[in-house]
Design a protein around this motif. Structure first.
Motif, PDB file in Angstrom:
ATOM      1  N   ASN A 192      37.316  10.275  43.189  1.00  0.00           N
ATOM      2  CA  ASN A 192      36.621   8.989  43.137  1.00  0.00           C
ATOM      3  C   ASN A 192      35.107   9.120  43.140  1.00  0.00           C
ATOM      4  O   ASN A 192      34.424   8.163  42.758  1.00  0.00           O
ATOM      5  CB  ASN A 192      37.072   8.117  44.313  1.00  0.00           C
ATOM      6  CG  ASN A 192      38.502   7.647  44.159  1.00  0.00           C
ATOM      7  OD1 ASN A 192      38.861   7.023  43.174  1.00  0.00           O
ATOM      8  ND2 ASN A 192      39.347   7.985  45.119  1.00  0.00           N
ATOM      9  N   MET A 193      34.587  10.273  43.551  1.00  0.00           N
ATOM     10  CA  MET A 193      33.133  10.438  43.579  1.00  0.00           C
ATOM     11  C   MET A 193      32.606  11.135  42.331  1.00  0.00           C
ATOM     12  O   MET A 193      31.414  11.421  42.231  1.00  0.00           O
ATOM     13  CB  MET A 193      32.709  11.211  44.833  1.00  0.00           C
ATOM     14  CG  MET A 193      33.080  10.529  46.144  1.00  0.00           C
ATOM     15  SD  MET A 193      32.654   8.763  46.249  1.00  0.00           S
ATOM     16  CE  MET A 193      30.866   8.811  46.177  1.00  0.00           C
ATOM     17  N   LYS A 194      33.490  11.420  41.373  1.00  0.00           N
ATOM     18  CA  LYS A 194      33.026  12.003  40.104  1.00  0.00           C
ATOM     19  C   LYS A 194      32.366  10.963  39.202  1.00  0.00           C
ATOM     20  O   LYS A 194      31.716  11.312  38.225  1.00  0.00           O
ATOM     21  CB  LYS A 194      34.210  12.606  39.334  1.00  0.00           C
ATOM     22  CG  LYS A 194      34.549  14.035  39.687  1.00  0.00           C
ATOM     23  CD  LYS A 194      35.615  14.583  38.751  1.00  0.00           C
ATOM     24  CE  LYS A 194      35.040  14.823  37.370  1.00  0.00           C
ATOM     25  NZ  LYS A 194      36.028  15.404  36.428  1.00  0.00           N
ATOM     26  N   THR A 195      32.582   9.705  39.502  1.00  0.00           N
ATOM     27  CA  THR A 195      32.074   8.633  38.646  1.00  0.00           C
ATOM     28  C   THR A 195      31.189   7.690  39.443  1.00  0.00           C
ATOM     29  O   THR A 195      31.171   7.729  40.683  1.00  0.00           O
ATOM     30  CB  THR A 195      33.230   7.834  38.034  1.00  0.00           C
ATOM     31  OG1 THR A 195      34.002   7.241  39.098  1.00  0.00           O
ATOM     32  CG2 THR A 195      34.135   8.709  37.195  1.00  0.00           C
ATOM     33  N   GLY A 196      30.461   6.830  38.708  1.00  0.00           N
ATOM     34  CA  GLY A 196      29.626   5.825  39.358  1.00  0.00           C
ATOM     35  C   GLY A 196      28.162   6.187  39.449  1.00  0.00           C
ATOM     36  O   GLY A 196      27.366   5.437  40.025  1.00  0.00           O
TER      37      GLY A 196
END
Length: 543
Positions: free
Chosen positions: A486-490
């Protein structure tokens, strides 16, 4: 200009033999006696017979017509068929019912010629004609003009592919990308000690799960309603293999969600309670709300907060908690609004993406700007943690064609490599980022789930290493490691550099708004005092 690569005529046979070698080398003890004999007999065939057998294995179904089997690389097709028949890889003109031969092998005109129908039969469609046929054994092979070919033990390919890929959607075409030079993979270690499957039951369960999933997805919505409960009852029990059991629970969640939509709530509750991966706990809370069983919601929400599977589930849990508290009349403080650094621009972006219009504007202000989105931080992470990503951890790699370990997006990734990751952080503290350029050059072009070589250029890397404070970069890496998936994007769209500073800029055109994963990163930027802004852009009005 590079010359196009031409694959050898029988490249598919070479690729199939890779599957066989993989099974014999790493999983011979997990193969059945029948499978071992099949592989041995296959190895004794001449090359033309092997080619034909692989062609049949990779075609759809188990029934074929000899007149439709034409391959330039198999000139002596008849001899090859006879040899396969002698070794029991195929059966020629085997017992088959009238319905089956009509359904699988015959055209409508052939059906009308071979079987006795009334005068009006020519007006009917082929499926209607097939229904009228009986299950009687077909005997008129001499009238066909071709031989009926039945593939025996066609399921061997499914087993070999699952042993190699650990899924049912990758196939022999995966090898072509490497053969054409389009993909290069890391040379990580494979051995029986670190192999992916430990027991045959794991293979059997995974095959069963994929078959059930494939069957469910192949039918209509109306048929799915009738099938849901039946398929759930056929799902195999857990087998204590992280990957296989996650696939199992994912299928359960999919089917249980459909039970919920069908308003079969008690049954949905029963199945959601059997899984641990999201969104099972969220769905239970929402079902209990539908049923007015509010007292059953709170314990589940608290479990989600205390031990969330990932950051998404934690955020869902907080929203559910607030909803429960409001219903109980508990005063709920408003969520503290995320502080966002922002500015506005009016630009003309009719001829290009709005991000590129902002990039041009900032470059006119003296910044060196790159449209990076997620690839900057991901690229840095991929280089720094390369050794950890491709470490020879048990069950992480199943074949030599993987761009990422099987456990990358799960909590076990960090726990299984804790010592190695700690050493990487210690090396960062001591040597900073001095060796990243060497890693970049050494690994350039090799598949890595974090590194986009076409976008993450040497220039961007060098400017980042010169400009980013190591303490902030280390903190960002630790955030990524808390929940890699989930922390690969944004991350913001643009990275802007000046000689002594950097600035991340997220671009939002008219009507666009920040997504939850973007707000998540902004909160981290605020805590770490990392320079960023959200740029809201309006289209310049025409005169």
């Amino acid at each position: 200009m590079a010359q196009p690569v031409t694959l050898p005529e029988r490249y598919y046979l070479t690729n199939f033999k890779r599957l066989c070698e993989h099974a014999n080398t790493l999983y011979s003890d997990l193969l059945s006696e029948t499978e071992r004999k099949w592989l041995f007999r296959f190895d004794t065939l001449d090359e033309q017979a092997q080619c034909l057998l692989v062609r049949l294995l990779t075609r759809k179904g188990d029934w074929f017509r000899s007149d439709k089997l034409q391959y330039a690389e198999i000139p002596n097709l008849g001899e090859a068929m006879q040899l396969l028949c002698e070794f029991s890889f195929i059966h020629l003109n085997p017992p088959i019912s009238c319905q089956d031969i009509a359904k699988n092998l015959l055209t409508k005109s052939e059906i009308l010629r071979l079987f006795e129908f009334g005068a009006s039969a020519s007006q009917k469609r082929k499926p209607e004609l097939i229904i009228e046929l009986t299950d009687m054994r077909f005997e008129e092979f001499e009238q066909l003009g071709f031989q009926v070919v039945q593939l025996a033990q066609g399921e061997i390919l499914d087993t070999l592919q699952v042993l190699f890929f650990a899924n049912a959607y990758q196939d022999l075409s995966e090898f072509v990308l490497q053969d054409l030079g389009l993909l290069t993979f890391e040379n990580y270690h494979l051995s029986k000690n670190t192999r992916f499957f430990r027991a045959r039951q794991e293979v059997t369960n995974l095959l069963k799960i994929y078959k059930l999933k494939e069957h469910y997805e192949s039918v209509t919505k109306q048929e799915q309603v009738l099938l849901t409960s039946c398929l759930l009852a056929q799902i195999p029990p857990a087998c204590n293999h992280d990957y296989v059991d996650r696939k199992r629970e994912k299928l359960i969640n999919t089917l249980a969600r459909d039970l919920e939509r069908q308003d079969k709530l008690p049954e949905a509750i029963s199945w959601f309670s059997k899984t641990h991966i999201p969104p099972s706990r969220e769905r239970l809370v929402r079902i209990y709300e539908k049923q007015g069983q509010f007292e059953l919601q709170i314990p589940i929400v608290r479990q989600m907060i205390v031990s969330p599977i990932d950051v998404n589930e934690l955020e869902v849990a907080y929203r559910l908690e607030r909803k429960c508290q409001k219903r109980e009349g508990i005063s709920v403080a408003r969520n503290e609004k995320t502080k966002i650094n922002q500015f506005e621009l009016t630009l003309d972006f009719r001829e290009q993406r709005v991000e590129l219009a902002v990039q041009e504007h900032l470059e006119q202000q003296g910044w060196q700007v790159y449209f990076t989105e997620n690839f900057l931080l991901n690229g840095l992470f991929g280089l720094v943690f390369w050794e950890a990503i491709f470490a020879p951890v048990e069950g992480a790699f199943i074949n030599q064609y993987q761009r990422l370990p099987k456990d990358l997006y799960h909590a076990q990734f960090v726990s299984r490599r804790k010592e190695l990751i700690d050493n990487i952080f210690a090396d960062l503290d001591q040597n900073r980022l001095e060796n990243l350029g060497d890693i970049y050059d050494k690994k350039f072009g090799i598949e890595n789930p974090f590194v986009n070589w076409s976008l993450f250029t040497r220039t961007v890397l060098e400017q980042t290493v010169r400009t980013f404070p190591l303490e902030q970069l280390t903190a960002l890496f630790k955030i990524v490691l808390t929940d890699i998936k989930n922390m690969k994007t944004g991350m913001p769209d643009l990275i802007a550099f000046k000689p002594d500073c950097f600035w991340w800029v997220e671009v939002k055109g008219p009507g666009d708004k920040l997504q939850p994963n973007q707000e998540r990163w902004i909160r981290h930027f605020n805590q770490l005092k990392i320079p960023y802004s959200v740029c809201y852009v309006r289209q310049i009005e025409e005169n």
